[in-house]
Design a protein around this motif. Structure first.
Motif, PDB file in Angstrom:
ATOM      1  N   ASP A  67      70.736  43.021  20.580  1.00  0.00           N
ATOM      2  CA  ASP A  67      70.201  41.679  20.834  1.00  0.00           C
ATOM      3  C   ASP A  67      71.253  40.616  20.550  1.00  0.00           C
ATOM      4  OD1 ASP A  67      67.787  42.802  21.521  1.00  0.00           O
ATOM      5  OD2 ASP A  67      66.769  42.275  19.652  1.00  0.00           O
ATOM      6  N   GLY A  68      72.003  40.827  19.477  1.00  0.00           N
ATOM      7  CA  GLY A  68      73.033  39.855  19.108  1.00  0.00           C
ATOM      8  C   GLY A  68      74.170  39.805  20.102  1.00  0.00           C
ATOM      9  N   LEU A  69      74.520  40.952  20.663  1.00  0.00           N
ATOM     10  CA  LEU A  69      75.602  40.999  21.648  1.00  0.00           C
ATOM     11  C   LEU A  69      75.139  40.458  22.997  1.00  0.00           C
ATOM     12  CD1 LEU A  69      77.122  44.499  20.841  1.00  0.00           C
ATOM     13  CD2 LEU A  69      78.183  42.283  20.401  1.00  0.00           C
ATOM     14  N   GLY A  70      73.844  40.583  23.271  1.00  0.00           N
ATOM     15  CA  GLY A  70      73.301  40.040  24.509  1.00  0.00           C
ATOM     16  C   GLY A  70      73.973  40.611  25.743  1.00  0.00           C
ATOM     17  N   ALA A  71      74.526  39.731  26.556  1.00  0.00           N
ATOM     18  CA  ALA A  71      75.171  40.142  27.799  1.00  0.00           C
ATOM     19  C   ALA A  71      76.415  40.981  27.553  1.00  0.00           C
ATOM     20  CB  ALA A  71      75.532  38.911  28.626  1.00  0.00           C
ATOM     21  N   LYS A  72      76.895  40.977  26.320  1.00  0.00           N
ATOM     22  CA  LYS A  72      78.098  41.747  25.986  1.00  0.00           C
ATOM     23  C   LYS A  72      77.761  43.060  25.288  1.00  0.00           C
ATOM     24  CE  LYS A  72      81.318  37.847  25.833  1.00  0.00           C
ATOM     25  NZ  LYS A  72      82.404  37.195  25.064  1.00  0.00           N
ATOM     26  N   ALA A  73      76.537  43.524  25.446  1.00  0.00           N
ATOM     27  CA  ALA A  73      76.130  44.778  24.810  1.00  0.00           C
ATOM     28  C   ALA A  73      76.949  45.967  25.317  1.00  0.00           C
ATOM     29  CB  ALA A  73      74.644  45.028  25.047  1.00  0.00           C
ATOM     30  N   SER A  74      77.595  45.798  26.468  1.00  0.00           N
ATOM     31  CA  SER A  74      78.446  46.875  26.995  1.00  0.00           C
ATOM     32  C   SER A  74      79.679  47.110  26.116  1.00  0.00           C
ATOM     33  CB  SER A  74      78.892  46.545  28.420  1.00  0.00           C
ATOM     34  OG  SER A  74      79.616  45.329  28.462  1.00  0.00           O
ATOM     35  N   MET A  75      79.906  46.231  25.146  1.00  0.00           N
ATOM     36  CA  MET A  75      80.976  46.463  24.179  1.00  0.00           C
ATOM     37  C   MET A  75      80.715  47.748  23.395  1.00  0.00           C
ATOM     38  SD  MET A  75      81.396  42.548  22.768  1.00  0.00           S
ATOM     39  CE  MET A  75      82.572  42.915  21.460  1.00  0.00           C
ATOM     40  N   ILE A  76      79.447  48.145  23.322  1.00  0.00           N
ATOM     41  CA  ILE A  76      79.097  49.403  22.663  1.00  0.00           C
ATOM     42  C   ILE A  76      79.389  50.542  23.633  1.00  0.00           C
ATOM     43  CG2 ILE A  76      77.248  50.779  21.637  1.00  0.00           C
ATOM     44  CD1 ILE A  76      75.815  48.161  20.961  1.00  0.00           C
ATOM     45  N   ILE A  77      80.359  51.373  23.296  1.00  0.00           N
ATOM     46  CA  ILE A  77      80.741  52.465  24.209  1.00  0.00           C
ATOM     47  C   ILE A  77      80.207  53.814  23.741  1.00  0.00           C
ATOM     48  CG2 ILE A  77      82.818  51.231  24.931  1.00  0.00           C
ATOM     49  CD1 ILE A  77      84.411  53.300  23.212  1.00  0.00           C
ATOM     50  N   ALA A  78      79.679  53.857  22.502  1.00  0.00           N
ATOM     51  CA  ALA A  78      79.161  55.134  22.009  1.00  0.00           C
ATOM     52  C   ALA A  78      78.092  54.892  20.949  1.00  0.00           C
ATOM     53  CB  ALA A  78      80.288  55.982  21.435  1.00  0.00           C
ATOM     54  N   GLU A  79      77.027  55.680  21.032  1.00  0.00           N
ATOM     55  CA  GLU A  79      75.970  55.660  20.019  1.00  0.00           C
ATOM     56  C   GLU A  79      75.744  57.094  19.546  1.00  0.00           C
ATOM     57  OE1 GLU A  79      72.392  53.928  21.572  1.00  0.00           O
ATOM     58  OE2 GLU A  79      73.487  52.300  22.582  1.00  0.00           O
ATOM     59  N   GLU A  80      75.713  57.272  18.256  1.00  0.00           N
ATOM     60  CA  GLU A  80      75.521  58.611  17.694  1.00  0.00           C
ATOM     61  C   GLU A  80      74.568  58.508  16.516  1.00  0.00           C
ATOM     62  OE1 GLU A  80      76.832  62.842  17.433  1.00  0.00           O
ATOM     63  OE2 GLU A  80      76.895  61.282  18.985  1.00  0.00           O
ATOM     64  N   SER A  81      73.563  59.370  16.511  1.00  0.00           N
ATOM     65  CA  SER A  81      72.607  59.357  15.404  1.00  0.00           C
ATOM     66  C   SER A  81      72.723  60.626  14.566  1.00  0.00           C
ATOM     67  CB  SER A  81      71.176  59.216  15.934  1.00  0.00           C
ATOM     68  OG  SER A  81      70.804  60.371  16.664  1.00  0.00           O
ATOM     69  N   TYR A  82      72.168  60.575  13.349  1.00  0.00           N
ATOM     70  CA  TYR A  82      72.169  61.741  12.471  1.00  0.00           C
ATOM     71  C   TYR A  82      70.804  61.846  11.796  1.00  0.00           C
ATOM     72  CZ  TYR A  82      72.351  58.729   8.343  1.00  0.00           C
ATOM     73  OH  TYR A  82      72.045  57.807   7.376  1.00  0.00           O
ATOM     74  N   GLU A  83      70.494  63.007  11.275  1.00  0.00           N
ATOM     75  CA  GLU A  83      69.262  63.244  10.538  1.00  0.00           C
ATOM     76  C   GLU A  83      69.578  63.306   9.050  1.00  0.00           C
ATOM     77  OE1 GLU A  83      66.452  63.234  12.132  1.00  0.00           O
ATOM     78  OE2 GLU A  83      67.302  63.332  14.160  1.00  0.00           O
ATOM     79  N   THR A  84      68.677  62.812   8.235  1.00  0.00           N
ATOM     80  CA  THR A  84      68.926  62.828   6.784  1.00  0.00           C
ATOM     81  C   THR A  84      68.944  64.240   6.213  1.00  0.00           C
ATOM     82  OG1 THR A  84      66.558  62.535   6.334  1.00  0.00           O
ATOM     83  CG2 THR A  84      67.917  60.542   6.462  1.00  0.00           C
ATOM     84  N   SER A  85      68.479  65.208   6.980  1.00  0.00           N
ATOM     85  CA  SER A  85      68.491  66.600   6.520  1.00  0.00           C
ATOM     86  C   SER A  85      69.857  67.260   6.691  1.00  0.00           C
ATOM     87  CB  SER A  85      67.441  67.411   7.293  1.00  0.00           C
ATOM     88  OG  SER A  85      67.683  67.353   8.695  1.00  0.00           O
ATOM     89  N   GLU A  86      70.765  66.607   7.409  1.00  0.00           N
ATOM     90  CA  GLU A  86      72.095  67.179   7.631  1.00  0.00           C
ATOM     91  C   GLU A  86      72.912  67.131   6.339  1.00  0.00           C
ATOM     92  OE1 GLU A  86      74.209  65.851  11.178  1.00  0.00           O
ATOM     93  OE2 GLU A  86      72.331  65.087  12.010  1.00  0.00           O
ATOM     94  N   PRO A  87      73.543  68.237   5.960  1.00  0.00           N
ATOM     95  CA  PRO A  87      74.355  68.225   4.734  1.00  0.00           C
ATOM     96  C   PRO A  87      75.650  67.434   4.877  1.00  0.00           C
ATOM     97  CG  PRO A  87      74.534  70.347   5.842  1.00  0.00           C
ATOM     98  CD  PRO A  87      73.465  69.578   6.559  1.00  0.00           C
ATOM     99  N   SER A  88      76.159  67.362   6.094  1.00  0.00           N
ATOM    100  CA  SER A  88      77.418  66.645   6.343  1.00  0.00           C
ATOM    101  C   SER A  88      77.374  66.010   7.723  1.00  0.00           C
ATOM    102  CB  SER A  88      78.612  67.603   6.264  1.00  0.00           C
ATOM    103  OG  SER A  88      79.792  66.983   6.722  1.00  0.00           O
TER     104      SER A  88
END
Length: 390
Positions: free
Chosen positions: A199-220
């Motif tokens: 929302d903050g980037l608005g029209a410039k949200a394409s600056m985000i080139i990668a999104e990666e999520s993790y689970e809290t159950s992952e040890p590393s």
């Protein structure tokens, strides 16, 4: 934002209306709600003393110590605080179990500062159905600002989306050609930050080139960091809890990746994150803050912060003053103690909380106030905190 004077006028007017409405009702005839007596106030709490977010456990220990200090000084209006805090392991099912125990077995007046977006989400409907205050939740998710559907739930800290918009504004100004990689926890906590950033980037949200999520159950989370480096991103936004934030900082240093590194405020503790990750590896990490930092020498001569130092020395000897969670726990407990009327019922507890015109917490940066708007709370027009600032 309303001025302090306007807040007081609104609060006074609301008080007159509310008390007029309450007179002659069953509520007005009831002396105490469950959890309050002439001598005691039972305050319930859940905290991740174990599990993937156990670094936050010191918040509960700090609150326990703060209430001991209050009791040593005569309590609140002569009534001692019985603080009952259980470990939920940062697990929603466990949170529900422990909160039911607090309400149905321990019979607390309120549940104060329960930590974590997943845990608070799990207990919100139950507490509101029981009309038990879920007060000053220890999470900045936007969902806590819903007085229409959940009038017994109230936030305390700034919202995650607001914080993320600050980072977006900073990047558009200071690094407009940034290639951003976002690493976030796969739940409402992480997704709230991600939404605020976009929302903050608005029209410039394409600056985000990668999104990666993790689970809290992952040890590393090392594999995620290596993957994000391969994208060519030169900005890394780290939306994680302390254990994983420290892992990310350490791994980034190990693989010699040098992005502009922004870490969310919830994991910006020097003692709780930077030290475990390695202070050298943590050099250059950026974050936003709303509270004073025990590791920052600019507060060395601050009168209110000196009181915090004295408190830690006396009631938490040996504690790491560089751990921002100690400041957080102290601030939240201090805000609750501001409710000097020591209400006897849950409705009045919420009511007097809403009447606080200026926040009591002296661990915040100067001049932070709570903004309010008019809305219906518990069936009456009252001032409601909309962006809870500590």
């Amino acid at each position: 934002m309303l001025s302090r004077h306007q807040n007081r006028i609104a609060a006074f007017s609301t008080a007159v209306i509310a008390f007029a409405a309450f007179s002659g009702s069953a509520l007005a005839q009831k002396k105490y709600d469950t959890g309050a007596t002439d001598t005691e106030i039972k305050i319930g709490n859940i905290m991740p003393y174990s599990g993937p977010a156990s670094a936050y456990g010191v918040i509960g220990k700090t609150e326990e110590a703060y209430f001991k200090m209050i009791n040593d000084n005569g309590g609140i209006k002569g009534r001692k605080i019985n603080f009952i805090s259980y470990d939920d392991g940062y697990s929603p099912p466990k949170a529900v179990e422990q909160v039911r125990k607090l309400v149905e077995s321990d019979e607390v007046l309120l549940v104060f500062n329960p930590l974590g977006t997943p845990s608070n989400t799990a207990i919100q409907k139950y507490l509101n159905s029981k009309k038990v205050p879920q007060l000053f939740v220890a999470t900045g998710a936007t969902k806590w600002n819903d007085p229409k559907d959940f009038p017994w739930t109230m936030g305390w800290q700034p919202s995650y989306q607001s914080e993320a918009r600050i980072y977006a504004k900073y990047l558009m100004k200071e690094k407009p050609d940034a290639k951003i990689a976002v690493f976030y926890q796969n739940d409402d906590f992480g997704k709230d930050y991600l939404k605020g950033l976009k929302d903050g980037l608005g029209a410039k949200a394409s600056m985000i080139i990668a999104e990666e999520s993790y689970e809290t159950s992952e040890p590393s989370i090392d594999g995620h960091i290596v993957k994000l480096k391969s994208t060519g991103a030169d900005v890394f936004i780290n939306i994680t809890t302390p254990k994983f934030a420290a892992q990310a900082i350490k791994k980034i240093a190990e693989i010699d990746w040098k992005p502009l590194h922004i870490v969310s405020n919830v994991s910006a503790s020097v003692g709780g994150v930077m030290k475990p990750a390695g202070l050298e590896a943590s050099q250059g990490v950026l974050s936003a803050a709303y509270a004073k930092d025990g590791a920052d020498p600019q507060w060395a001569n601050d009168a209110d912060f000196k009181k915090w130092i004295a408190f830690v020395d006396k009631y938490m000897p040996g504690a790491d003053k560089n751990d921002g969670s100690i400041v957080y726990g102290y601030g939240a407990a201090q805000t609750l103690a501001k409710i000097r009327q020591s209400p006897k019922t849950r409705v009045l507890l919420i009511f007097h909380t809403l009447l606080i015109a200026r926040v009591a917490d002296k661990t915040c940066y100067p001049s932070q106030e709570i903004s309010r708007n008019r809305t219906k709370v518990l069936g009456k027009d009252r001032d409601r905190k909309t962006e809870p600032l500590c």
